[in-house]
Design a protein around this motif. Structure first.
Motif, PDB file in Angstrom:
ATOM      1  N   GLY A  41       1.655 -10.208 -10.996  1.00  0.00           N
ATOM      2  CA  GLY A  41       0.708 -10.551  -9.944  1.00  0.00           C
ATOM      3  C   GLY A  41       1.330 -10.567  -8.567  1.00  0.00           C
ATOM      4  N   GLN A  42       2.438  -9.879  -8.386  1.00  0.00           N
ATOM      5  CA  GLN A  42       3.117  -9.818  -7.094  1.00  0.00           C
ATOM      6  C   GLN A  42       2.781  -8.498  -6.424  1.00  0.00           C
ATOM      7  OE1 GLN A  42       7.130 -10.284  -8.436  1.00  0.00           O
ATOM      8  NE2 GLN A  42       7.035 -12.513  -8.503  1.00  0.00           N
ATOM      9  N   ALA A  43       2.456  -8.568  -5.145  1.00  0.00           N
ATOM     10  CA  ALA A  43       2.057  -7.378  -4.412  1.00  0.00           C
ATOM     11  C   ALA A  43       3.276  -6.681  -3.822  1.00  0.00           C
ATOM     12  CB  ALA A  43       1.070  -7.750  -3.305  1.00  0.00           C
ATOM     13  N   PHE A  44       3.245  -5.366  -3.820  1.00  0.00           N
ATOM     14  CA  PHE A  44       4.251  -4.556  -3.133  1.00  0.00           C
ATOM     15  C   PHE A  44       3.542  -3.335  -2.552  1.00  0.00           C
ATOM     16  CE2 PHE A  44       4.023  -3.143  -7.464  1.00  0.00           C
ATOM     17  CZ  PHE A  44       4.199  -1.774  -7.449  1.00  0.00           C
ATOM     18  N   ALA A  45       4.101  -2.801  -1.485  1.00  0.00           N
ATOM     19  CA  ALA A  45       3.382  -1.778  -0.715  1.00  0.00           C
ATOM     20  C   ALA A  45       4.215  -0.520  -0.557  1.00  0.00           C
ATOM     21  CB  ALA A  45       2.991  -2.333   0.652  1.00  0.00           C
ATOM     22  N   PRO A  46       4.215   0.378  -1.547  1.00  0.00           N
ATOM     23  CA  PRO A  46       4.881   1.671  -1.371  1.00  0.00           C
ATOM     24  C   PRO A  46       4.042   2.594  -0.499  1.00  0.00           C
ATOM     25  CG  PRO A  46       3.818   1.578  -3.501  1.00  0.00           C
ATOM     26  CD  PRO A  46       3.625   0.233  -2.876  1.00  0.00           C
ATOM     27  N   ARG A  47       4.647   3.658  -0.072  1.00  0.00           N
ATOM     28  CA  ARG A  47       3.918   4.596   0.794  1.00  0.00           C
ATOM     29  C   ARG A  47       2.867   5.376   0.022  1.00  0.00           C
ATOM     30  NH1 ARG A  47       8.962   7.273   4.237  1.00  0.00           N
ATOM     31  NH2 ARG A  47       9.690   5.318   5.205  1.00  0.00           N
ATOM     32  N   GLU A  48       3.050   5.514  -1.277  1.00  0.00           N
ATOM     33  CA  GLU A  48       2.184   6.400  -2.059  1.00  0.00           C
ATOM     34  C   GLU A  48       1.021   5.653  -2.696  1.00  0.00           C
ATOM     35  OE1 GLU A  48       5.255   5.593  -2.942  1.00  0.00           O
ATOM     36  OE2 GLU A  48       6.575   7.207  -2.260  1.00  0.00           O
ATOM     37  N   GLY A  96      -6.434  -4.488  -2.979  1.00  0.00           N
ATOM     38  CA  GLY A  96      -7.112  -3.970  -1.807  1.00  0.00           C
ATOM     39  C   GLY A  96      -6.880  -2.482  -1.685  1.00  0.00           C
ATOM     40  N   ASP A  97      -6.665  -2.028  -0.464  1.00  0.00           N
ATOM     41  CA  ASP A  97      -6.463  -0.592  -0.211  1.00  0.00           C
ATOM     42  C   ASP A  97      -5.048  -0.269   0.239  1.00  0.00           C
ATOM     43  OD1 ASP A  97      -9.163  -0.052  -0.779  1.00  0.00           O
ATOM     44  OD2 ASP A  97      -9.742  -0.620   1.267  1.00  0.00           O
ATOM     45  N   GLU A  98      -4.173  -1.271   0.378  1.00  0.00           N
ATOM     46  CA  GLU A  98      -2.871  -1.011   0.979  1.00  0.00           C
ATOM     47  C   GLU A  98      -1.692  -1.459   0.133  1.00  0.00           C
ATOM     48  OE1 GLU A  98      -2.905  -2.894   4.758  1.00  0.00           O
ATOM     49  OE2 GLU A  98      -4.435  -1.555   5.604  1.00  0.00           O
ATOM     50  N   ALA A  99      -1.914  -2.004  -1.046  1.00  0.00           N
ATOM     51  CA  ALA A  99      -0.800  -2.509  -1.854  1.00  0.00           C
ATOM     52  C   ALA A  99      -1.120  -2.358  -3.330  1.00  0.00           C
ATOM     53  CB  ALA A  99      -0.505  -3.972  -1.514  1.00  0.00           C
ATOM     54  N   LEU A 100      -0.082  -2.562  -4.146  1.00  0.00           N
ATOM     55  CA  LEU A 100      -0.208  -2.556  -5.594  1.00  0.00           C
ATOM     56  C   LEU A 100       0.221  -3.909  -6.135  1.00  0.00           C
ATOM     57  CD1 LEU A 100       1.405   0.924  -6.411  1.00  0.00           C
ATOM     58  CD2 LEU A 100      -1.021   0.422  -6.100  1.00  0.00           C
ATOM     59  N   LEU A 101      -0.209  -4.215  -7.346  1.00  0.00           N
ATOM     60  CA  LEU A 101       0.186  -5.447  -8.023  1.00  0.00           C
ATOM     61  C   LEU A 101       0.992  -5.090  -9.256  1.00  0.00           C
ATOM     62  CD1 LEU A 101      -2.976  -7.775  -7.941  1.00  0.00           C
ATOM     63  CD2 LEU A 101      -0.904  -7.975  -6.573  1.00  0.00           C
ATOM     64  N   ALA A 103      -2.061   5.758  -2.116  1.00  0.00           N
ATOM     65  CA  ALA A 103      -3.217   6.631  -2.324  1.00  0.00           C
ATOM     66  C   ALA A 103      -3.115   7.421  -3.626  1.00  0.00           C
ATOM     67  CB  ALA A 103      -3.355   7.595  -1.141  1.00  0.00           C
ATOM     68  N   ASN A 104      -1.922   7.529  -4.191  1.00  0.00           N
ATOM     69  CA  ASN A 104      -1.753   8.274  -5.434  1.00  0.00           C
ATOM     70  C   ASN A 104      -2.122   7.462  -6.676  1.00  0.00           C
ATOM     71  OD1 ASN A 104      -0.747  10.372  -3.865  1.00  0.00           O
ATOM     72  ND2 ASN A 104       1.387   9.740  -4.141  1.00  0.00           N
ATOM     73  N   TYR A 105      -2.571   6.225  -6.472  1.00  0.00           N
ATOM     74  CA  TYR A 105      -2.838   5.334  -7.610  1.00  0.00           C
ATOM     75  C   TYR A 105      -4.298   4.869  -7.609  1.00  0.00           C
ATOM     76  CZ  TYR A 105       2.191   5.456  -8.006  1.00  0.00           C
ATOM     77  OH  TYR A 105       3.486   5.884  -8.149  1.00  0.00           O
ATOM     78  N   GLU A 106      -5.172   5.778  -7.227  1.00  0.00           N
ATOM     79  CA  GLU A 106      -6.598   5.473  -7.248  1.00  0.00           C
ATOM     80  C   GLU A 106      -7.114   5.243  -8.651  1.00  0.00           C
ATOM     81  OE1 GLU A 106      -8.649   5.004  -4.735  1.00  0.00           O
ATOM     82  OE2 GLU A 106      -7.130   5.357  -3.185  1.00  0.00           O
ATOM     83  N   HIS A 107      -6.386   5.700  -9.650  1.00  0.00           N
ATOM     84  CA  HIS A 107      -6.846   5.540 -11.025  1.00  0.00           C
ATOM     85  C   HIS A 107      -6.657   4.112 -11.528  1.00  0.00           C
ATOM     86  CE1 HIS A 107      -2.528   6.294 -11.229  1.00  0.00           C
ATOM     87  NE2 HIS A 107      -2.530   5.667 -12.401  1.00  0.00           N
ATOM     88  N   LEU A 108      -5.856   3.302 -10.837  1.00  0.00           N
ATOM     89  CA  LEU A 108      -5.645   1.914 -11.267  1.00  0.00           C
ATOM     90  C   LEU A 108      -6.830   1.048 -10.847  1.00  0.00           C
ATOM     91  CD1 LEU A 108      -1.875   1.411 -10.335  1.00  0.00           C
ATOM     92  CD2 LEU A 108      -2.860   1.870 -12.592  1.00  0.00           C
ATOM     93  N   PRO A 109      -7.133  -0.001 -11.586  1.00  0.00           N
ATOM     94  CA  PRO A 109      -8.225  -0.906 -11.187  1.00  0.00           C
ATOM     95  C   PRO A 109      -7.921  -1.539  -9.832  1.00  0.00           C
ATOM     96  CG  PRO A 109      -6.937  -1.857 -12.968  1.00  0.00           C
ATOM     97  CD  PRO A 109      -6.489  -0.451 -12.841  1.00  0.00           C
ATOM     98  N   ARG A 110      -8.980  -1.789  -9.088  1.00  0.00           N
ATOM     99  CA  ARG A 110      -8.845  -2.364  -7.750  1.00  0.00           C
ATOM    100  C   ARG A 110      -9.163  -3.854  -7.812  1.00  0.00           C
ATOM    101  NH1 ARG A 110     -11.790  -3.678  -3.199  1.00  0.00           N
ATOM    102  NH2 ARG A 110     -10.835  -3.104  -1.194  1.00  0.00           N
ATOM    103  N   LEU A 111      -8.186  -4.683  -7.486  1.00  0.00           N
ATOM    104  CA  LEU A 111      -8.361  -6.126  -7.446  1.00  0.00           C
ATOM    105  C   LEU A 111      -8.322  -6.590  -5.996  1.00  0.00           C
ATOM    106  CD1 LEU A 111      -5.963  -7.217 -10.356  1.00  0.00           C
ATOM    107  CD2 LEU A 111      -8.284  -6.295 -10.473  1.00  0.00           C
ATOM    108  N   SER A 112      -9.088  -7.613  -5.700  1.00  0.00           N
ATOM    109  CA  SER A 112      -9.126  -8.126  -4.333  1.00  0.00           C
ATOM    110  C   SER A 112      -9.494  -9.600  -4.349  1.00  0.00           C
ATOM    111  CB  SER A 112     -10.126  -7.339  -3.468  1.00  0.00           C
ATOM    112  OG  SER A 112     -11.432  -7.391  -4.032  1.00  0.00           O
ATOM    113  N   GLY A 113      -9.161 -10.270  -3.267  1.00  0.00           N
ATOM    114  CA  GLY A 113      -9.437 -11.694  -3.150  1.00  0.00           C
ATOM    115  C   GLY A 113      -8.634 -12.291  -2.015  1.00  0.00           C
ATOM    116  N   PRO A 114      -8.650 -13.603  -1.874  1.00  0.00           N
ATOM    117  CA  PRO A 114      -7.822 -14.254  -0.856  1.00  0.00           C
ATOM    118  C   PRO A 114      -6.346 -13.892  -1.048  1.00  0.00           C
ATOM    119  CG  PRO A 114      -9.411 -15.805  -1.772  1.00  0.00           C
ATOM    120  CD  PRO A 114      -9.501 -14.564  -2.610  1.00  0.00           C
TER     121      PRO A 114
END
Length: 288
Positions: A162-169, A153-158, A171-182
């Motif tokens: 396949g585990q999500a974590f949410a660092p403050r930065e 999504g827009d607020e976490a990284l994988l 926005a600095n990882y826009e170059h990574l593919p964006r995955l989304s779903g339930p």
């Protein structure tokens, strides 16, 4: 006339054999008497052994406790050094030292290693922490960082699990593919992303986004600007069919294609880019 009585020997009687001495009735053979010490019951020390073992163990335990109480004040030193090991790219040594500073004020034997590990693993970029004592007054911390593979999504990284974590930065990882779903499908989406990426890579495609709908359908976009729509079931087979059709009919026209719909049993639908009319033009291609 005096009568005479003749006695005949019994069968098997041997006159030449000496006569056996009759043993008086009630007589018994003489048996040598055993010494009195052999006839007396031997004393058993089993009960005494069972009683002595607990007493011995209790004495040893008490002695060890007293020794520890005497030695501990001299052996339990304050923590003088904390070493941080591991390849750190996203977390600084200073940030780690600040995080665990409340624990370092304890002594060597009283420092809370489990609490220190839990505190470190609460840092967003730390995937795993290992903490151990090193005699006489050091603590060694070994850290394993998260490996970001994609955005969730827009607020976490994988990470790669396949585990999500949410660092403050984020926005600095826009170059990574964006995955989304339930929310509960993070690992499933990551696995699907890895499979589809490997299948499309030989064609020169890389996935920029992959979305799983609430009904389980898939939509992916490539970094080359082509969107591919897949059904809920048999997504891998549909991509395999796309690879075949691409080599036969789409390879030379791929730069003009905006969208490919693979949800047809025996073909696909193509939406072309400009300068064709802005209205979507669908072209069905049948696999022979």
């Amino acid at each position: 006339m005096n009568g005479a009585t003749l006695r005949y020997p019994q069968p098997g009687y041997d006159r030449a054999a000496p006569a056996r001495k009759q043993v008086p009735r009630g007589a018994s053979r003489l048996v040598a008497k055993e010494p009195l010490s052999a006839r007396m019951p031997k004393p058993s020390f089993g009960f005494i052994k069972l009683l002595l073992w607990p007493l011995l163990l209790a004495a040893l335990g008490f002695g060890a406790y007293q020794g520890a109480q005497y030695v501990l004040p001299y052996a339990d030193r304050p923590i003088s050094k904390v070493s941080v090991e591991g390849d750190l790219s996203y977390v600084s040594q200073q940030a780690v030292q600040q995080r665990i500073s409340p624990f370092v004020s304890a002594s060597f034997f009283t420092v809370d290693l489990a609490g220190m590990r839990q505190e470190l693993e609460q840092m967003p970029w730390i995937a795993h922490a290992e903490v151990r004592r090193v005699w006489p007054d050091q603590v060694v911390v070994r850290l394993e960082e998260q490996l970001p593979i994609a955005r969730w999504g827009d607020e976490a990284l994988l990470n790669n699990q396949g585990q999500a974590f949410a660092p403050r930065e984020v926005a600095n990882y826009e170059h990574l593919p964006r995955l989304s779903g339930p929310q509960r499908a993070q690992q499933q989406v990551m696995q699907q992303y890895q499979i589809l990426s490997q299948m499309l890579r030989p064609l020169g495609f890389s996935i920029s986004s992959l979305e799983m709908s609430s009904r389980g359908a898939w939509t992916l976009s490539t970094a080359q600007g082509v969107q591919i729509v897949l059904g809920r079931d048999h997504a891998v087979e549909q991509i395999r069919r796309f690879v075949t059709i691409h080599e036969k009919a789409l390879k030379d026209q791929i730069s003009k294609i905006a969208r490919i719909d693979m949800r047809y049993p025996n073909g696909l639908a193509v939406a072309w880019r400009d300068p064709l009319p802005q209205t979507t033009v669908a072209a069905a291609a049948t696999v022979q």
